[in-house]
Design a protein around this motif. Structure first.
Motif, PDB file in Angstrom:
ATOM      1  N   ASN A 293      51.365  -1.878  12.768  1.00 41.54           N
ATOM      2  CA  ASN A 293      52.651  -1.685  13.078  1.00 41.54           C
ATOM      3  C   ASN A 293      52.406  -1.519  14.544  1.00 41.54           C
ATOM      4  O   ASN A 293      53.811  -1.134  15.041  1.00 41.54           O
ATOM      5  N   SER A 294      51.461  -1.270  15.128  1.00 37.12           N
ATOM      6  CA  SER A 294      51.212  -1.265  16.667  1.00 37.12           C
ATOM      7  C   SER A 294      51.571  -2.554  17.241  1.00 37.12           C
ATOM      8  O   SER A 294      51.664  -2.665  18.727  1.00 37.12           O
ATOM      9  N   PHE A 295      51.651  -3.546  16.833  1.00 38.38           N
ATOM     10  CA  PHE A 295      51.895  -4.973  17.064  1.00 38.38           C
ATOM     11  C   PHE A 295      53.172  -5.281  16.648  1.00 38.38           C
ATOM     12  O   PHE A 295      53.713  -6.577  16.586  1.00 38.38           O
ATOM     13  N   LYS A 296      54.222  -4.619  16.249  1.00 39.49           N
ATOM     14  CA  LYS A 296      55.509  -4.816  15.959  1.00 39.49           C
ATOM     15  C   LYS A 296      56.455  -4.362  16.593  1.00 39.49           C
ATOM     16  O   LYS A 296      56.451  -3.236  17.215  1.00 39.49           O
ATOM     17  N   SER A 297      57.721  -4.758  16.408  1.00 39.83           N
ATOM     18  CA  SER A 297      58.960  -4.191  17.235  1.00 39.83           C
ATOM     19  C   SER A 297      59.476  -3.120  16.184  1.00 39.83           C
ATOM     20  O   SER A 297      59.235  -3.011  15.163  1.00 39.83           O
ATOM     21  N   GLN A 298      60.565  -2.391  16.804  1.00 40.70           N
ATOM     22  CA  GLN A 298      61.226  -1.493  15.824  1.00 40.70           C
ATOM     23  C   GLN A 298      61.725  -2.099  14.614  1.00 40.70           C
ATOM     24  O   GLN A 298      61.587  -1.341  13.561  1.00 40.70           O
ATOM     25  N   ALA A 299      62.492  -3.028  14.665  1.00 44.00           N
ATOM     26  CA  ALA A 299      63.098  -3.704  13.566  1.00 44.00           C
ATOM     27  C   ALA A 299      61.993  -4.000  12.374  1.00 44.00           C
ATOM     28  O   ALA A 299      62.165  -4.010  11.134  1.00 44.00           O
ATOM     29  N   GLU A 300      60.993  -4.810  12.918  1.00 45.23           N
ATOM     30  CA  GLU A 300      59.885  -5.360  11.914  1.00 45.23           C
ATOM     31  C   GLU A 300      59.334  -4.042  11.420  1.00 45.23           C
ATOM     32  O   GLU A 300      59.123  -4.125  10.211  1.00 45.23           O
ATOM     33  N   ILE A 301      59.073  -2.993  12.067  1.00 44.33           N
ATOM     34  CA  ILE A 301      58.521  -1.624  11.262  1.00 44.33           C
ATOM     35  C   ILE A 301      59.448  -1.121  10.193  1.00 44.33           C
ATOM     36  O   ILE A 301      58.910  -0.893   9.408  1.00 44.33           O
ATOM     37  N   VAL A 302      60.600  -1.010  10.565  1.00 41.01           N
ATOM     38  CA  VAL A 302      61.730  -0.439   9.893  1.00 41.01           C
ATOM     39  C   VAL A 302      61.814  -1.346   8.475  1.00 41.01           C
ATOM     40  O   VAL A 302      61.981  -0.953   7.184  1.00 41.01           O
ATOM     41  N   ASP A 303      61.810  -2.822   8.860  1.00 39.20           N
ATOM     42  CA  ASP A 303      61.853  -3.819   7.747  1.00 39.20           C
ATOM     43  C   ASP A 303      60.779  -4.019   6.712  1.00 39.20           C
ATOM     44  O   ASP A 303      61.105  -4.024   5.541  1.00 39.20           O
ATOM     45  N   SER A 304      59.682  -4.240   7.302  1.00 38.98           N
ATOM     46  CA  SER A 304      58.372  -4.356   6.536  1.00 38.98           C
ATOM     47  C   SER A 304      57.411  -3.650   6.987  1.00 38.98           C
ATOM     48  O   SER A 304      56.378  -4.162   7.538  1.00 38.98           O
TER      49      SER A 304
END
Length: 282
Positions: A38-49
């Motif tokens: 999750n350190s390489f994801k955007s806020q939306a990516e982290i929340v969604d998946s």
């Protein structure tokens, strides 16, 4: 027949042990893998998946977190506090243990028991009187924080040094003194090189507690300009309010925070185990 049953039982036991260790390993490594993904994801990516792999490996989120949270000053301050506190602990605990081993009196044993019993007192029981006392003498600041960490690390470190130093022959020190060595030369050139495994153990155990601590810096430094890594992370979490967490900042920042400790542990793990085992046996 009995041998066959015994062999089957041993194999089954090994299989069960392997499965148990595998599960324990997966449970241990899962939080680290989760944080890394999750350190390489955007806020939306982290929340969604949150359990999915990142779509691309990019360091822009780590760079953004370092700039937004101002991690570089916090890292430098945390390194300074950790190095000075651990240096204080190593020098004071090793010299205290050395004297207690060599004196061999009831008073020395009483002091050792006093050090050991202090490990049973939880920090929460003394934190408010301690903070109040340091504030009254003008040490509710970074130097005071270093002294506090040094004091809290003395008990366990002295106990470890004392167990190992009992195996150091006094004849070596006596020979050095006969040759004209001073007390400080005996301590730094004879004693300390011989207790290197314990020193490495102290150097890894204490930095982990200082580096990862949040409560004591929060009580001492609060919302001042000088923030340790844990304080910087806490105030970054509260940036958007108590009901919203900027995960795209938190995960990269936490990754940066834990990497130095993990690397240090991986490089010194053999010395840690050897130092603790030798101190316990000797």
């Amino acid at each position: 027949m009995n041998n066959s049953v015994q062999t089957t039982g041993q194999k089954l036991g090994k299989v069960v042990m392997f499965i148990v260790l595998l599960i324990m390993g997966l449970v241990t490594i899962f939080p680290i893998a989760f944080m890394f993904m999750n350190s390489f994801k955007s806020q939306a990516e982290i929340v969604d998946s949150p359990l999915a792999l990142p779509k691309e490996i990019t360091f822009k989120y780590i760079s953004h977190a370092m700039t937004e949270i101002k991690l570089v000053p916090s890292i430098l301050l945390t390194v300074l506090i950790t190095v000075l506190a651990v240096g204080f602990i190593v020098i004071l605990s090793s010299s205290a243990a050395w004297m207690m081993v060599r004196v061999r009196s009831k008073f020395a044993m009483f002091v050792l028991l006093l050090f050991t019993s202090s490990m049973l007192i939880p920090f929460q029981a003394v934190m408010y009187p301690l903070i109040s006392m340091f504030e009254n003498v003008g040490l509710k600041n970074v130097p005071g924080l270093i002294i506090m960490y040094g004091g809290f690390g003395l008990a366990m470190s002295t106990f470890l040094y004392h167990g190992f130093m009992k195996s150091v022959p006094a004849s070596l020190e006596e020979a050095a003194i006969i040759d004209g060595a001073s007390v400080f030369q005996v301590y730094f050139k004879i004693v300390m090189p011989l207790v290197k495994p314990t020193t490495l153990t102290v150097i890894i155990l204490n930095p982990m507690s200082v580096w990862n601590d949040y409560l004591l810096p929060f009580l001492v430094l609060g919302d001042s300009e000088n923030k340790t890594l844990t304080l910087a992370l806490y105030y970054a979490k509260m940036k958007d309010g108590p009901y919203s967490v900027p995960w795209d900042l938190m995960f990269p920042a936490v990754l940066i925070t834990v990497i130095p400790v993990i690397i240090l542990f991986l490089f010194l793990q053999k010395q840690i185990i050897k130092g603790m085992a030798d101190g316990a046996v000797k």
